[in-house]
Motif scaffolding. Structure first.
Motif, PDB file in Angstrom:
ATOM      1  N   LYS A   1     -64.712 -11.880 -15.715  1.00  8.25           N
ATOM      2  CA  LYS A   1     -65.975 -12.318 -16.308  1.00  8.25           C
ATOM      3  C   LYS A   1     -67.115 -11.405 -15.883  1.00  8.25           C
ATOM      4  O   LYS A   1     -67.965 -11.012 -16.695  1.00  8.25           O
ATOM      5  N   TYR A   2     -67.118 -11.044 -14.607  1.00  7.14           N
ATOM      6  CA  TYR A   2     -68.167 -10.178 -14.080  1.00  7.14           C
ATOM      7  C   TYR A   2     -68.146  -8.801 -14.745  1.00  7.14           C
ATOM      8  O   TYR A   2     -69.177  -8.268 -15.162  1.00  7.14           O
ATOM      9  N   LEU A   3     -66.956  -8.218 -14.862  1.00  2.50           N
ATOM     10  CA  LEU A   3     -66.828  -6.890 -15.468  1.00  2.50           C
ATOM     11  C   LEU A   3     -67.187  -6.926 -16.950  1.00  2.50           C
ATOM     12  O   LEU A   3     -67.819  -6.005 -17.469  1.00  2.50           O
ATOM     13  N   LYS A   4     -66.778  -7.992 -17.638  1.00  5.34           N
ATOM     14  CA  LYS A   4     -67.077  -8.111 -19.068  1.00  5.34           C
ATOM     15  C   LYS A   4     -68.584  -8.247 -19.285  1.00  5.34           C
ATOM     16  O   LYS A   4     -69.170  -7.598 -20.164  1.00  5.34           O
ATOM     17  N   LYS A   5     -69.221  -9.058 -18.459  1.00  3.93           N
ATOM     18  CA  LYS A   5     -70.670  -9.246 -18.583  1.00  3.93           C
ATOM     19  C   LYS A   5     -71.406  -7.924 -18.330  1.00  3.93           C
ATOM     20  O   LYS A   5     -72.341  -7.564 -19.054  1.00  3.93           O
ATOM     21  N   ALA A   6     -70.943  -7.165 -17.332  1.00  4.75           N
ATOM     22  CA  ALA A   6     -71.590  -5.899 -16.982  1.00  4.75           C
ATOM     23  C   ALA A   6     -71.514  -4.898 -18.127  1.00  4.75           C
ATOM     24  O   ALA A   6     -72.514  -4.256 -18.473  1.00  4.75           O
ATOM     25  N   ILE A   7     -70.336  -4.752 -18.726  1.00  9.21           N
ATOM     26  CA  ILE A   7     -70.186  -3.761 -19.793  1.00  9.21           C
ATOM     27  C   ILE A   7     -70.865  -4.244 -21.079  1.00  9.21           C
ATOM     28  O   ILE A   7     -71.431  -3.441 -21.835  1.00  9.21           O
ATOM     29  N   GLU A   8     -70.880  -5.556 -21.331  1.00  8.28           N
ATOM     30  CA  GLU A   8     -71.567  -6.077 -22.514  1.00  8.28           C
ATOM     31  C   GLU A   8     -73.077  -5.862 -22.433  1.00  8.28           C
ATOM     32  O   GLU A   8     -73.744  -5.626 -23.441  1.00  8.28           O
ATOM     33  N   GLN A   9     -73.613  -5.914 -21.218  1.00  5.17           N
ATOM     34  CA  GLN A   9     -75.048  -5.670 -21.045  1.00  5.17           C
ATOM     35  C   GLN A   9     -75.384  -4.184 -21.153  1.00  5.17           C
ATOM     36  O   GLN A   9     -76.476  -3.822 -21.583  1.00  5.17           O
ATOM     37  N   TYR A  10     -74.439  -3.335 -20.788  1.00  5.59           N
ATOM     38  CA  TYR A  10     -74.701  -1.897 -20.740  1.00  5.59           C
ATOM     39  C   TYR A  10     -74.506  -1.213 -22.099  1.00  5.59           C
ATOM     40  O   TYR A  10     -75.264  -0.319 -22.475  1.00  5.59           O
TER      41      TYR A  10
END
Length: 385
Positions: A367-376
């Motif tokens: 979840k953390y990695l997905k949120k990070a790349i979706e924001q970037y």
């Protein structure tokens, strides 16, 4: 000349700490079990210098370069006296600091006394600090085909006693082996568990912590070398550690440590959903679908990048649902970023994520990695328009 405002200094220190948090320290196990004849400041300075070494391209002339800002940020020093304190710390390191290394050979044990950093150069008009390692210490820092340990520099930064640092390195060495053999095999189950619950005799522990002649009463030794350091380790690193005292007769003979990683938040985020293409192909066998995705993830270059940035551990790679979730929900987004910025763009993103990551105990990895790349990704796409 006007001084830099305090809030600006604090901001610079935070930025520098973020940069330092990306660094890893890699050392041979013989160095970790050696006797560090130095106090906490030289030992932390040595670890900081080691984090500058690229083991794939060893530094020429055994020399690395730090900035004073890195040093001051790492040690969280911001007062007016920091330059003289730095100078004193360097002098103490060169006058007093050395490792006593004991290595087992075919014929018996070999002993070495090594001054790790004999040369340091800095000026009062330039930010760069030159640090040169001794040729004798380099094999323990670059010849790392086997029997080596890797840990995060950011964990060490928060430890404020020599014994905390020594214990943390030794515990990391054992837990790394637990994770390695849990995934790779090659050891019996009880041997693997012994890495997670390592034992050390009091004599060996006193030797490693250089306390043979200190804290003669066991209660004092236990407080200074076990209880207080483990409180620091449990508070500031990714480990939770407890211990048992093992008696032989009426006296304490050895210590058994019990190491766990702080729990990763788990939920159903990374479970396969019905809209996942591979799941649609085989709704009747969700387990098979997960295994197919997980197998693909294990071979992915992105998994290696996550390992390199300590965003994923070898032990976590054994979680089929987690790896399937990464392959289904996260890696396709990395493919998008790669198409826009190349593989180096993905590497830069993960380095940034590593620096900014939330507390290990609070995050759900996928979840953390997905949120990070979706924001970037939207930022990258806007830049390209």
């Amino acid at each position: 000349m006007s001084s830099i405002p305090k809030n600006e200094q604090n901001q610079k220190q935070v930025q520098m700490l973020n940069e330092l948090s990306k660094r890893k320290v890699v050392e041979h196990n013989s160095l970790i079990t050696s006797i560090a004849k130095m106090d906490k400041t030289p030992l932390k300075m040595f670890e900081l210098a080691v984090s500058c070494i690229n083991t794939e391209e060893p530094p020429k002339d055994h020399t690395v370069y730090l900035s004073k800002e890195e040093l001051f940020a790492f040690f969280k020093v911001s007062d007016n006296d920091k330059h003289s304190r730095f100078k004193q710390a360097v002098e103490n390191m060169q006058k007093q600091a050395f490792f006593k290394i004991k290595e087992k050979k075919e014929q018996g044990f070999e002993f070495e006394n090594i001054v790790p950093i004999p040369y340091v150069k800095w000026t009062d008009y330039h930010d760069e600090v030159t640090i040169r390692f001794s040729p004798e210490i380099m094999p323990y820092l670059i010849n790392l085909k086997k029997n080596f340990t890797q840990h995060a520099l950011s964990d060490l930064a928060e430890l404020n006693s020599k014994y905390s640092i020594i214990l943390y390195r030794w515990l990391s060495m054992n837990y790394n082996q637990y994770e390695h053999y849990s995934v790779k095999g090659g050891r019996r189950e009880e041997q693997v568990e012994a890495y997670r619950n390592p034992s050390i005799s009091i004599r060996e522990l006193r030797e490693m912590t250089d306390t043979i002649n200190d804290y003669k009463r066991f209660t004092h030794f236990e407080t200074r070398v076990l209880k207080e350091p483990l409180e620091e380790i449990n508070e500031h690193t990714s480990f939770n550690v407890s211990y048992d005292k093992i008696k032989k007769g009426r006296s304490i003979d050895s210590i058994v440590f019990h190491i766990t990683k702080k729990p990763v938040a788990r939920n159903d985020f990374y479970k396969l959903e019905e809209e996942d293409p591979i799941y649609l192909q085989d709704k009747a066998n969700k387990e098979q679908a997960e295994e197919l995705l997980a197998g693909k993830a294990l071979k992915s270059k992105y998994t290696k990048l996550l390992l390199d940035n300590m965003l994923l551990s070898p032990y976590e790679m054994t979680d089929t649902s987690l790896m399937a979730g990464l392959q289904a929900h996260v890696y396709p987004l990395y493919d998008e970023l790669k198409a826009l910025r190349g593989l180096n763009g993905v590497k830069d993103h993960l380095s940034y994520v590593r620096a900014k990551q939330e507390a290990y105990s609070k995050r759900n990895i996928a979840k953390y990695l997905k949120k990070a790349i979706e924001q970037y990704l939207p930022t990258v796409k806007r830049q390209d328009l």
